[in-house]
Design an enzyme around this catalytic site. Sequence first.
Site, PDB file in Angstrom:
ATOM      1  N   LYS A 190       0.843  -1.213   0.000  1.00 11.71           N
ATOM      2  CA  LYS A 190       0.000   0.000   0.000  1.00 11.71           C
ATOM      3  C   LYS A 190       0.868   1.250   0.000  1.00 11.71           C
ATOM      4  O   LYS A 190       2.016   1.226   0.480  1.00 11.71           O
ATOM      5  CB  LYS A 190      -0.962   0.028   1.188  1.00 11.71           C
ATOM      6  CG  LYS A 190      -0.326   0.165   2.585  1.00 11.71           C
ATOM      7  CD  LYS A 190      -0.077   1.598   3.029  1.00 11.71           C
ATOM      8  CE  LYS A 190       0.801   1.674   4.270  1.00 11.71           C
ATOM      9  NZ  LYS A 190       1.691   2.758   4.392  1.00 11.71           N
ATOM     10  N   PRO A 245       9.697  -4.523   0.061  1.00  8.69           N
ATOM     11  CA  PRO A 245      10.843  -4.335   0.967  1.00  8.69           C
ATOM     12  C   PRO A 245      10.404  -4.200   2.416  1.00  8.69           C
ATOM     13  O   PRO A 245       9.336  -3.656   2.697  1.00  8.69           O
ATOM     14  CB  PRO A 245      11.506  -3.041   0.482  1.00  8.69           C
ATOM     15  CG  PRO A 245      10.635  -2.466  -0.551  1.00  8.69           C
ATOM     16  CD  PRO A 245       9.550  -3.435  -0.901  1.00  8.69           C
ATOM     17  N   ILE A 246      11.253  -4.682   3.304  1.00 13.09           N
ATOM     18  CA  ILE A 246      10.952  -4.628   4.735  1.00 13.09           C
ATOM     19  C   ILE A 246      11.232  -3.228   5.270  1.00 13.09           C
ATOM     20  O   ILE A 246      12.208  -2.589   4.866  1.00 13.09           O
ATOM     21  CB  ILE A 246      11.789  -5.690   5.466  1.00 13.09           C
ATOM     22  CG1 ILE A 246      11.254  -7.051   5.026  1.00 13.09           C
ATOM     23  CG2 ILE A 246      11.714  -5.532   6.984  1.00 13.09           C
ATOM     24  CD1 ILE A 246      11.946  -8.213   5.601  1.00 13.09           C
ATOM     25  N   ALA A 247      10.334  -2.770   6.163  1.00 16.97           N
ATOM     26  CA  ALA A 247      10.449  -1.429   6.765  1.00 16.97           C
ATOM     27  C   ALA A 247      10.578  -0.367   5.681  1.00 16.97           C
ATOM     28  O   ALA A 247      11.375   0.557   5.778  1.00 16.97           O
ATOM     29  CB  ALA A 247      11.614  -1.368   7.755  1.00 16.97           C
ATOM     30  N   GLY A 302       7.790   1.398   4.472  1.00 15.60           N
ATOM     31  CA  GLY A 302       6.642   2.315   4.447  1.00 15.60           C
ATOM     32  C   GLY A 302       5.566   1.843   3.489  1.00 15.60           C
ATOM     33  O   GLY A 302       4.682   2.589   3.080  1.00 15.60           O
ATOM     34  N   LEU A 303       5.636   0.564   3.104  1.00 14.33           N
ATOM     35  CA  LEU A 303       4.664  -0.002   2.157  1.00 14.33           C
ATOM     36  C   LEU A 303       3.785  -1.057   2.834  1.00 14.33           C
ATOM     37  O   LEU A 303       3.030  -1.762   2.180  1.00 14.33           O
ATOM     38  CB  LEU A 303       5.412  -0.649   0.978  1.00 14.33           C
ATOM     39  CG  LEU A 303       6.256   0.315   0.126  1.00 14.33           C
ATOM     40  CD1 LEU A 303       7.204  -0.463  -0.785  1.00 14.33           C
ATOM     41  CD2 LEU A 303       5.362   1.226  -0.703  1.00 14.33           C
ATOM     42  N   ALA A 304       3.919  -1.179   4.149  1.00 15.22           N
ATOM     43  CA  ALA A 304       3.119  -2.101   4.956  1.00 15.22           C
ATOM     44  C   ALA A 304       3.259  -3.559   4.537  1.00 15.22           C
ATOM     45  O   ALA A 304       2.287  -4.319   4.550  1.00 15.22           O
ATOM     46  CB  ALA A 304       1.652  -1.684   4.961  1.00 15.22           C
ATOM     47  N   GLY A 305       4.473  -3.947   4.177  1.00 15.97           N
ATOM     48  CA  GLY A 305       4.707  -5.319   3.734  1.00 15.97           C
ATOM     49  C   GLY A 305       4.367  -6.359   4.793  1.00 15.97           C
ATOM     50  O   GLY A 305       3.773  -7.397   4.489  1.00 15.97           O
ATOM     51  N   ALA A 364       0.742  -6.657   5.013  1.00 15.23           N
ATOM     52  CA  ALA A 364       0.250  -7.362   3.825  1.00 15.23           C
ATOM     53  C   ALA A 364       0.381  -8.873   4.021  1.00 15.23           C
ATOM     54  O   ALA A 364      -0.539  -9.642   3.716  1.00 15.23           O
ATOM     55  CB  ALA A 364       1.045  -6.915   2.599  1.00 15.23           C
ATOM     56  N   ASP A 367      -2.790  -1.455   9.646  1.00 16.47           N
ATOM     57  CA  ASP A 367      -2.920  -1.467   8.180  1.00 16.47           C
ATOM     58  C   ASP A 367      -3.501  -2.779   7.653  1.00 16.47           C
ATOM     59  O   ASP A 367      -3.798  -2.890   6.460  1.00 16.47           O
ATOM     60  CB  ASP A 367      -1.535  -1.310   7.519  1.00 16.47           C
ATOM     61  CG  ASP A 367      -0.898   0.042   7.788  1.00 16.47           C
ATOM     62  OD1 ASP A 367      -1.631   0.990   8.118  1.00 16.47           O
ATOM     63  OD2 ASP A 367       0.333   0.135   7.651  1.00 16.47           O
TER      64      ASP A 367
HETATM   65  P1  ATP Z   1       4.286   0.089   8.106  1.00 12.82           P
HETATM   66  O1  ATP Z   1       4.214   1.044   6.961  1.00 12.82           O
HETATM   67  O2  ATP Z   1       3.075  -0.804   8.284  1.00 12.82           O
HETATM   68  O3  ATP Z   1       4.765   0.660   9.403  1.00 12.82           O
HETATM   69  P2  ATP Z   1       6.681  -0.912   6.928  1.00 12.82           P
HETATM   70  O4  ATP Z   1       6.353  -1.166   5.503  1.00 12.82           O
HETATM   71  O5  ATP Z   1       7.487   0.324   7.196  1.00 12.82           O
HETATM   72  O6  ATP Z   1       5.381  -0.958   7.774  1.00 12.82           O
HETATM   73  P3  ATP Z   1       7.107  -3.681   7.421  1.00 12.82           P
HETATM   74  O7  ATP Z   1       7.882  -4.260   6.300  1.00 12.82           O
HETATM   75  O8  ATP Z   1       5.665  -3.927   7.465  1.00 12.82           O
HETATM   76  O9  ATP Z   1       7.432  -2.117   7.531  1.00 12.82           O
HETATM   77  O10 ATP Z   1       7.819  -4.229   8.746  1.00 12.82           O
HETATM   78  C1  ATP Z   1       7.798  -3.615   9.982  1.00 12.82           C
HETATM   79  C2  ATP Z   1       8.477  -4.540  10.978  1.00 12.82           C
HETATM   80  O11 ATP Z   1       7.650  -5.691  11.185  1.00 12.82           O
HETATM   81  C3  ATP Z   1       9.805  -5.060  10.493  1.00 12.82           C
HETATM   82  O12 ATP Z   1      10.838  -4.377  11.151  1.00 12.82           O
HETATM   83  C4  ATP Z   1       9.823  -6.547  10.841  1.00 12.82           C
HETATM   84  O13 ATP Z   1      10.781  -6.856  11.807  1.00 12.82           O
HETATM   85  C5  ATP Z   1       8.447  -6.858  11.404  1.00 12.82           C
HETATM   86  N1  ATP Z   1       7.818  -8.003  10.678  1.00 12.82           N
HETATM   87  C6  ATP Z   1       7.215  -9.054  11.214  1.00 12.82           C
HETATM   88  N2  ATP Z   1       6.740  -9.894  10.286  1.00 12.82           N
HETATM   89  C7  ATP Z   1       7.046  -9.369   9.102  1.00 12.82           C
HETATM   90  C8  ATP Z   1       6.829  -9.793   7.763  1.00 12.82           C
HETATM   91  N3  ATP Z   1       6.202 -10.910   7.441  1.00 12.82           N
HETATM   92  N4  ATP Z   1       7.279  -8.976   6.793  1.00 12.82           N
HETATM   93  C9  ATP Z   1       7.902  -7.812   7.100  1.00 12.82           C
HETATM   94  N5  ATP Z   1       8.152  -7.387   8.334  1.00 12.82           N
HETATM   95  C10 ATP Z   1       7.726  -8.153   9.354  1.00 12.82           C
END
Ligand code: ATP
Length: 317
Positions: free
Chosen positions: A28, A113-115, A117-120, A123, A155
């Site tokens: 997202k 990508p993790i962390a 800002g795309l709520a992976g 998701a 989210d």
């Molecule tokens: P948001 O925008 O919802 O704050 P984001 O996109 O910045 O999230 P995410 O990739 O959703 O960040 O990950 C946030 C944290 O959640 C990560 O630091 C990770 O350690 C933890 N996490 C737990 N399970 C997962 C998963 N399946 N995928 C990604 N991160 C995960």
Amino acid sequence: MTEPLDEAEVERPRLGRLGPVRVRVPAKINLHLRVGDLRADGYHELNTVYHAVSLYDELTARPGDTLALTMEGEGAGHLPLDESNLVVRAARLLAEHTGRPPHARLHLRKNIPIAGGLAGGSADAAAALVACDALWNTGLSRDRLADLAADIGSDVPFLVLGGTALGTGRGERVSPVLAPHHTWHWVLAFAEEGLSTPAVYAELDHRRANGIADTVAGEPDTLLAALRQRDPEILAATLVNDLQGPAIALRPELMRTLMAPDEVEALGGIVSGSGPTCVFLAADARHAAEIVAVLERSGLCRTACAVTGPVPGARVV
Ligand code: ATP
């Protein structure tokens, strides 16, 4: 004569026990993100317009004797696969709620990508709810799944729903935005390293406490009108994110990334959610490809990709 299947059944085939069930879930972006006051429960009051885009994670669920998670792609080898993983938490929550053992073999293919800002992570939790619901034949309604989703993260209900939606409360109360069908073209620029969402919110609180003036998003009315007009130039002018200032304060080089596609006149550049992914609106698919090329040449991001939105939320494929 065969009875026509109703929509819910077409959407969520009852594959239970046979498996495997494969679910695709989008990332997202927030087209409008107003961060209000810090509430007593530690969350900020949000007023946001979520938009699901065609960058997908995929979760496959197979029958098993225990709950096991494996993964490949973005973050593999770094992201824990234990109880802290949102996929595992979502599967357990659904099992508890429906009174059955949480047995499944889950495999996550991660492109978001993790962390970023795309709520992976959210998701993936949404995907786990939809996949286990199909695998275990629990047959929960989308509304019930969305209620469970809210217990996992703010989210997650949106990622069960998808499309374009208004989010209120801490973001967990979602209602679809009614706009004529239109495909918007976006470019995502991924950073080398993620940003912690709590750190970005803490920076926002710090800036507000110290009177540092960032943009303050109002009501999303102009943005909603722009979505109805289906004109990317008008939409671009209304994109706003209260977390952009704090994200740039923590990662100043994002400013340069946001300006990089100026030479090909990207219509609007904004930080996605809590960042550091930057999002650009393009006039059409060709323009999006030009923006990708400029970003990749700039060396200011790890990689860039063109996506479209809105797309549906977590779905069995
Ligand atoms: P948001 O925008 O919802 O704050 P984001 O996109 O910045 O999230 P995410 O990739 O959703 O960040 O990950 C946030 C944290 O959640 C990560 O630091 C990770 O350690 C933890 N996490 C737990 N399970 C997962 C998963 N399946 N995928 C990604 N991160 C995960």
